[in-house]
Write a protein that holds these residues in place. Structure first.
Motif, PDB file in Angstrom:
ATOM      1  N   GLY A 115       0.787  -1.355   0.093  1.00 39.82           N
ATOM      2  CA  GLY A 115       0.002   0.007   0.012  1.00 39.82           C
ATOM      3  C   GLY A 115       1.003   1.146   0.035  1.00 39.82           C
ATOM      4  O   GLY A 115       2.218   1.205   0.070  1.00 39.82           O
ATOM      5  N   ILE A 116       0.321   2.443   0.074  1.00 38.17           N
ATOM      6  CA  ILE A 116       0.794   3.741  -0.098  1.00 38.17           C
ATOM      7  C   ILE A 116       1.817   4.015   1.114  1.00 38.17           C
ATOM      8  O   ILE A 116       2.648   4.351   0.967  1.00 38.17           O
ATOM      9  CB  ILE A 116      -0.155   4.617  -0.247  1.00 38.17           C
ATOM     10  CG1 ILE A 116      -1.127   4.673  -1.407  1.00 38.17           C
ATOM     11  CG2 ILE A 116       0.467   6.168  -0.369  1.00 38.17           C
ATOM     12  CD1 ILE A 116      -2.416   5.580  -1.639  1.00 38.17           C
ATOM     13  N   LEU A 117       1.443   3.671   2.403  1.00 40.40           N
ATOM     14  CA  LEU A 117       2.137   3.932   3.347  1.00 40.40           C
ATOM     15  C   LEU A 117       3.669   3.143   3.497  1.00 40.40           C
ATOM     16  O   LEU A 117       4.350   3.936   3.781  1.00 40.40           O
ATOM     17  CB  LEU A 117       1.303   3.827   4.886  1.00 40.40           C
ATOM     18  CG  LEU A 117       2.034   3.746   5.947  1.00 40.40           C
ATOM     19  CD1 LEU A 117       2.267   5.312   6.190  1.00 40.40           C
ATOM     20  CD2 LEU A 117       0.961   3.456   7.290  1.00 40.40           C
ATOM     21  N   ASN A 118       3.358   1.734   3.093  1.00 37.22           N
ATOM     22  CA  ASN A 118       4.740   1.076   3.300  1.00 37.22           C
ATOM     23  C   ASN A 118       5.546   1.352   2.067  1.00 37.22           C
ATOM     24  O   ASN A 118       6.728   1.375   2.286  1.00 37.22           O
ATOM     25  CB  ASN A 118       4.133  -0.511   3.061  1.00 37.22           C
ATOM     26  CG  ASN A 118       3.796  -1.136   4.272  1.00 37.22           C
ATOM     27  OD1 ASN A 118       4.841  -1.075   5.094  1.00 37.22           O
ATOM     28  ND2 ASN A 118       2.852  -1.744   4.363  1.00 37.22           N
ATOM     29  N   LEU A 119       5.155   1.787   0.892  1.00 38.96           N
ATOM     30  CA  LEU A 119       5.782   2.318  -0.210  1.00 38.96           C
ATOM     31  C   LEU A 119       6.478   3.816   0.105  1.00 38.96           C
ATOM     32  O   LEU A 119       7.867   3.748   0.018  1.00 38.96           O
ATOM     33  CB  LEU A 119       4.920   2.309  -1.499  1.00 38.96           C
ATOM     34  CG  LEU A 119       4.413   1.161  -2.139  1.00 38.96           C
ATOM     35  CD1 LEU A 119       3.532   1.454  -3.373  1.00 38.96           C
ATOM     36  CD2 LEU A 119       5.499   0.164  -2.781  1.00 38.96           C
ATOM     37  N   LEU A 120       5.667   4.455   0.840  1.00 39.05           N
ATOM     38  CA  LEU A 120       6.416   5.493   1.344  1.00 39.05           C
ATOM     39  C   LEU A 120       7.518   5.482   2.268  1.00 39.05           C
ATOM     40  O   LEU A 120       8.471   5.908   2.262  1.00 39.05           O
ATOM     41  CB  LEU A 120       5.280   6.673   1.783  1.00 39.05           C
ATOM     42  CG  LEU A 120       5.573   7.879   2.570  1.00 39.05           C
ATOM     43  CD1 LEU A 120       6.111   8.809   1.362  1.00 39.05           C
ATOM     44  CD2 LEU A 120       4.490   8.729   2.987  1.00 39.05           C
ATOM     45  N   LEU A 121       7.289   4.601   3.386  1.00 39.99           N
ATOM     46  CA  LEU A 121       8.212   4.326   4.354  1.00 39.99           C
ATOM     47  C   LEU A 121       9.293   3.820   3.636  1.00 39.99           C
ATOM     48  O   LEU A 121      10.525   3.983   3.904  1.00 39.99           O
ATOM     49  CB  LEU A 121       7.748   3.635   5.478  1.00 39.99           C
ATOM     50  CG  LEU A 121       6.565   3.923   6.209  1.00 39.99           C
ATOM     51  CD1 LEU A 121       6.015   3.040   7.116  1.00 39.99           C
ATOM     52  CD2 LEU A 121       7.159   5.191   6.845  1.00 39.99           C
ATOM     53  N   LYS A 122       9.215   2.884   2.499  1.00 40.94           N
ATOM     54  CA  LYS A 122      10.410   2.055   1.934  1.00 40.94           C
ATOM     55  C   LYS A 122      11.279   3.038   1.172  1.00 40.94           C
ATOM     56  O   LYS A 122      12.425   3.032   1.012  1.00 40.94           O
ATOM     57  CB  LYS A 122      10.008   1.309   1.004  1.00 40.94           C
ATOM     58  CG  LYS A 122       9.650  -0.178   1.502  1.00 40.94           C
ATOM     59  CD  LYS A 122       9.230  -1.241   0.425  1.00 40.94           C
ATOM     60  CE  LYS A 122       9.296  -2.594   1.229  1.00 40.94           C
ATOM     61  NZ  LYS A 122       9.024  -3.624  -0.253  1.00 40.94           N
ATOM     62  N   SER A 123      10.453   3.948   0.348  1.00 39.11           N
ATOM     63  CA  SER A 123      11.078   5.104  -0.316  1.00 39.11           C
ATOM     64  C   SER A 123      11.856   5.922   0.464  1.00 39.11           C
ATOM     65  O   SER A 123      12.988   6.589   0.071  1.00 39.11           O
ATOM     66  CB  SER A 123      10.098   6.019  -1.280  1.00 39.11           C
ATOM     67  OG  SER A 123       9.068   6.555  -0.412  1.00 39.11           O
ATOM     68  N   LEU A 124      11.547   6.251   1.691  1.00 37.49           N
ATOM     69  CA  LEU A 124      12.381   7.004   2.708  1.00 37.49           C
ATOM     70  C   LEU A 124      13.490   6.334   3.168  1.00 37.49           C
ATOM     71  O   LEU A 124      14.150   6.723   4.234  1.00 37.49           O
ATOM     72  CB  LEU A 124      11.336   7.671   3.664  1.00 37.49           C
ATOM     73  CG  LEU A 124      10.355   8.682   3.053  1.00 37.49           C
ATOM     74  CD1 LEU A 124       9.559   9.100   4.500  1.00 37.49           C
ATOM     75  CD2 LEU A 124      10.773   9.767   2.600  1.00 37.49           C
ATOM     76  N   GLY A 125      13.545   5.028   2.836  1.00 39.91           N
ATOM     77  CA  GLY A 125      14.573   4.243   3.663  1.00 39.91           C
ATOM     78  C   GLY A 125      14.264   4.070   5.298  1.00 39.91           C
ATOM     79  O   GLY A 125      15.332   3.499   5.869  1.00 39.91           O
ATOM     80  N   LEU A 126      13.246   4.064   5.614  1.00 46.46           N
ATOM     81  CA  LEU A 126      12.729   3.756   7.143  1.00 46.46           C
ATOM     82  C   LEU A 126      12.717   2.502   7.481  1.00 46.46           C
ATOM     83  O   LEU A 126      12.702   2.049   8.553  1.00 46.46           O
ATOM     84  CB  LEU A 126      11.494   4.501   7.385  1.00 46.46           C
ATOM     85  CG  LEU A 126      11.714   6.280   7.414  1.00 46.46           C
ATOM     86  CD1 LEU A 126      10.477   6.751   7.705  1.00 46.46           C
ATOM     87  CD2 LEU A 126      13.122   6.668   8.250  1.00 46.46           C
ATOM     88  N   ILE A 127      12.103   1.598   6.438  1.00 45.23           N
ATOM     89  CA  ILE A 127      11.814   0.033   6.581  1.00 45.23           C
ATOM     90  C   ILE A 127      12.531  -0.656   5.234  1.00 45.23           C
ATOM     91  O   ILE A 127      12.754   0.056   4.482  1.00 45.23           O
ATOM     92  CB  ILE A 127      10.380  -0.213   6.615  1.00 45.23           C
ATOM     93  CG1 ILE A 127       9.539   0.265   5.381  1.00 45.23           C
ATOM     94  CG2 ILE A 127       9.914   0.565   7.903  1.00 45.23           C
ATOM     95  CD1 ILE A 127       8.136  -0.121   5.365  1.00 45.23           C
ATOM     96  N   GLY A 128      12.780  -1.853   5.543  1.00 47.84           N
ATOM     97  CA  GLY A 128      13.372  -2.779   4.600  1.00 47.84           C
ATOM     98  C   GLY A 128      12.299  -3.672   4.085  1.00 47.84           C
ATOM     99  O   GLY A 128      12.325  -3.991   2.929  1.00 47.84           O
ATOM    100  N   GLN A 129      11.388  -4.177   4.866  1.00 45.41           N
ATOM    101  CA  GLN A 129      10.291  -4.883   4.746  1.00 45.41           C
ATOM    102  C   GLN A 129       8.854  -4.475   4.907  1.00 45.41           C
ATOM    103  O   GLN A 129       8.848  -3.324   5.777  1.00 45.41           O
ATOM    104  CB  GLN A 129      10.549  -6.491   5.434  1.00 45.41           C
ATOM    105  CG  GLN A 129      11.579  -7.224   5.004  1.00 45.41           C
ATOM    106  CD  GLN A 129      11.599  -7.565   3.738  1.00 45.41           C
ATOM    107  OE1 GLN A 129      10.625  -7.989   3.145  1.00 45.41           O
ATOM    108  NE2 GLN A 129      12.669  -7.696   3.133  1.00 45.41           N
TER     109      GLN A 129
END
Length: 296
Positions: A137-151
């Motif tokens: 979803g949008i939230l996980n994609l955003l967090l990934k793009s910011l480098g805050l999460i890997g999975q």
């Protein structure tokens, strides 16, 4: 006293009685009679999908003896309290901004934006959160793009997703309830407090909050009832990972076709809601007494 005064009082009483009669009839037909029927059904049993006339406490004994029901009741209670707290913390500042900061000519526009979610079905709004909270979803994609999460973070099908869905659903109701209360506060009272040297915080705690306490508690009651009795968000966003009390009632009707058990569960739910509303009403009465005392 004017000779016409008793006639005026009788006229007002007659008009009040005229309004109360259809209202009382509405409450009796659509609330009291169904409630009496549910209470009566809760003390009966079903044999071959037919209600019997035998009086029994079996349904209530089963509820109090089964840990599943107690756990679901606790989950619903904590969920409702959490939703009330979050909606209050968001809605109160939002309503204050609308009343005390936003110019009057713009308020209607922002109020329309607040109630806009109600133009769509609640179920559609619940499923729309899949796009935001899903693993892709949008939230996980955003967090990934910011480098805050890997999975991807598992948010969907959790209690957190249920809370988000309920807050999104109920926030406009809470905001409008508080907004209406704040808008009715006489601006002269705030001007008087300012002239007497009260700052923003003192004006809030000594003028705004006490005068809006009644509307605030009414909103909290309304949100608590809707959040406790809701099963759409827990079933869709929560994925039924944690069973809430209304879901057990739905299961008893849909899958088990056990109307007496569903009725008993409904009575227990109403009692749990009523007890919390009773506690909230005490806070409303305290606020009313403080307002009366300050008025003297």
């Amino acid at each position: 006293m004017s000779p016409l005064e008793p006639v005026r009082h009788r006229g007002a009483s007659n008009r009040s009685a005229g309004w109360l009669l259809p209202l009382s009839g509405w409450m009796v037909i659509f609330y009291l009679i169904p409630l009496v029927f549910i209470i009566g059904t809760s003390f009966r049993t079903m044999v071959n999908y037919q209600l019997t006339s035998e009086f029994t406490m079996q349904n209530y004994l089963a509820i109090f003896a089964e840990p599943l029901y107690w756990k679901a009741l606790r989950v619903s209670l904590l969920l409702a309290v959490k939703v009330v707290a979050i909606t209050t913390l968001i809605a109160y500042p939002l309503a204050m901004v609308l009343v005390f900061i936003v110019p009057k000519r713009w308020r209607t526009f922002f109020l329309i934006l607040i109630i806009a979610p109600f133009w769509t079905s609640y179920l559609i709004r619940a499923y729309s959160w899949f796009i935001v909270l899903g693993n892709n979803g949008i939230l996980n994609l955003l967090l990934k793009s910011l480098g805050l999460i890997g999975q991807p973070v598992q948010i969907l099908y959790t209690g957190t997703a249920t809370t988000i869905g309920l807050v999104h659903y109920l926030l406009p109701i809470m905001t409008l309830t508080i907004y209406t209360t704040l808008e009715n506060i006489d601006p002269k009272l705030l001007e008087a407090a300012n002239d007497l040297g009260a700052g923003g915080l003192r004006s809030f705690f000594h003028v705004i909050l006490p005068l809006s306490a009644g509307g605030l508690v009414n909103g909290m009651m309304f949100i608590y009832i809707l959040a406790f009795a809701d099963f759409v968000s827990p079933a869709t966003l929560g994925g039924q990972t944690e069973r809430v009390f209304p879901q057990l009632i739905v299961d008893a009707v849909q899958w088990n076709i056990n109307w007496p058990l569903a009725s008993a569960l409904s009575i227990v739910m109403v009692a749990a809601i009523f007890l919390v509303l009773l506690v909230l009403s005490l806070f409303r009465n305290i606020g009313s007494r403080e307002n009366g005392g300050s008025g003297k």
